[in-house]
Design an enzyme around this catalytic site. Sequence first.
Site, mmCIF file in Angstrom:
data_model
loop_
_atom_site.group_PDB
_atom_site.id
_atom_site.type_symbol
_atom_site.label_atom_id
_atom_site.label_comp_id
_atom_site.label_asym_id
_atom_site.label_seq_id
_atom_site.Cartn_x
_atom_site.Cartn_y
_atom_site.Cartn_z
ATOM 1 C CB SER A 1 56.460 44.456 30.527
ATOM 2 O OG SER A 1 57.371 45.510 30.667
ATOM 3 C CG ASP B 1 63.222 42.944 34.295
ATOM 4 O OD1 ASP B 1 63.694 43.847 33.593
ATOM 5 O OD2 ASP B 1 62.058 42.533 34.189
ATOM 6 C CG HIS C 1 62.023 43.190 30.682
ATOM 7 N ND1 HIS C 1 61.284 43.521 31.800
ATOM 8 C CD2 HIS C 1 61.255 43.525 29.620
ATOM 9 C CE1 HIS C 1 60.128 44.051 31.421
ATOM 10 N NE2 HIS C 1 60.084 44.045 30.104
#
Length: 715
Positions: free
Chosen positions: A567, A653, A688
């Site tokens: 991320s 995501d 995600h």
Amino acid sequence: MAVEPETESPAPTEVAPPVAKKVPTERVHHGDVVVDEYEWLRDKDDAEVVAYLEAENAYTEAQTEHLKPLQDKVFNEIKARTKETDLSVPTRMGEFWYYTRSFEGKQYAVSCRCPIDGPEDWNPPELSVDVDIPAEQVLLDSNELAEGHDFFALGAFSVSHDGTLLAYSVDVLGDERYTMRFKDLRTGELLPDEIPGTAPGATWAIDHRHVFYLTVDESWRPDTVWRHELGTPRSSDAQVFHEPDERYWVGIGSTRSEKYLMIWVGSKITSEGWMLESAYPEGEFRVILPRREGVEYSAEHAVVGGEDRFLILHNDIVEGVKAENFVLADAPVDNPSDMRMLIGHRDDVRLEDVDAFSNHLVLSYRREALPRLAIWPLTESGYGERRELSFDLELFSVGGGANPEWVQPTLRFGMGSFITPSRVYDYVLETGEMLLRKEQPVLGEFDESDYEQHRHWARAADGTQIPISIVKRKGITAPAPLLLYGYGSYEASTDPAFSVARLSLLDRGMIFAVAHVRGGGEMGRLWYENGKTLTKKNTFTDFVDCARHLVDAGVTTPEHMVADGGSAGGLLMGAVANLAPELFAGIDANVPFVDPLTSILDPSLPLTVIEWDEWGNPLADKEVYEYMKSYSPYENVEAKDYPAILAITSINDTRVLYVEPAKWVARLRAHKTGDSQLLLKTEMSAGHGGVSGRYAKWKEVAFEFAWILDTAGAV
């Protein structure tokens, strides 16, 4: 026991990598003209885009085919060390003990409860997986809910205060939009009420008839609080709060005392709370302290000397100085601005949270890059003497556990370290005794004394000392293969935590290290402030300086070091690949935020406006635009040798869109020199957090670990 050496793996299959077509798209900001050749990959509904992602998946599979025996071995090690059929420590709430079960062969947990023996029953029952539990009630079996779906996530699991009703919500796509249902726990029947399109979470009013929930806007920002009355249609739900400013997230909960419902509104730098007596759920919420730009605060209800008061943690100006690391004050509930100071500001201690109970408080804070916990009794005259919990470990983590009851004689907390499996304790408030309720089971021949953890300090270019946590098996000869992890954003801290899966690296002679770089929160608020917006590059250079320190100290070598981050930590990975490719044999980037400038320039994308306080607003500020462009991994790909790169993403995501790593890999493939491996792996039915289900996650971890071990030369 150390793992036996692997037999030599065959070479990767010779397959030509996919080559993305180039479709020039022009972007102009602040007079700067940028031609983006891979922006066309943004449309995931385009068959050509899907075909490209699937071609990359096929290429990755071919290139890693030789690692499948190692992947299977690591997966089986994780599985063999894990107690697959197990129970959590029961938590008392009302008339029941609540706990979760896991079963061998099942992906998801099963939520259960059993009755307490009586009002004085505060010792959690010693439940056994081998013996039927009297009067056990299954509340929710996520395996049944997940049946027929490639993805499953639970978003809400909230039992009403009287224990009769359950609100829960599920997501079966990975896009973090949930459908809420209600279950009558007395009969086991589902109520007809169904609410689609909610954000995670649900909060009951004390009347057990009204429940509050959140919805998100088109950018996936939780922006609206709704009140639902059981037995009424969704169309009758009342909107009780809406936040139009796109910089702010909205949340709702209740105080542990159950007296107040609390709405919280927060940007990255500003917060505001609203309150309502839970006994009057149809009333109007009223503001606690009006928001002021740059001031964050929280308010926790406590009863001090018989008076309802708010404990207010804030970073406002105190005696002419900004309380960067926060202070703690209290004030009457009916006049929150009338504050008295309880704990003043300290440069070396970051106050993070305060939890209130009927007769004590629990303080959470950070000192010397480690989390701390202290118990603070409430007396008839006010506040007693604080006691910090201490542990005989160089590195550790500690934090509050499940403590839903306002009146209870014990405090549940958890602790662990990189080498200590997580432990659950009950702290006896009257005596100070710490009762061990459970230690994370690790099957096989695991012995904590076979491993060691230490703290190193790397010197950054500006003289700042950067902490590094190092974990390894004893007896490993340096230099050794090493995995260096980093994150460094949002004031998030990477604290010492045990991992069963990580043993598969350590037992093969690989060292695990964490670079606690600026932008995280390990060393206080200024540590974060000095790694965001126009100081963001400190995050990247700190990581490089940590890597150089590990090489210079003889811990590892560039030929045997792999960098890892996901991320915002994936942004770190992309930046490091450009800054110092020569320091690493490989880079593992999970859902990486590698095209930040394109994303932050587009306010229509999910969560962009909220992110401006973290990264700056490049639309409005030329300096921010130029600064972001100077470090954006995608913008700065060059014709040079890069280390081996594995990029993993998910097509659904909503936080870091799959298009960012897809574009990044396409550009790297077109520009990089040398013959290092470049792989893109896209989960085609996940969000995600990647794949769902514990076995699926273990397989994904085993895939990554096999690649890391191979790339670092540890096999």
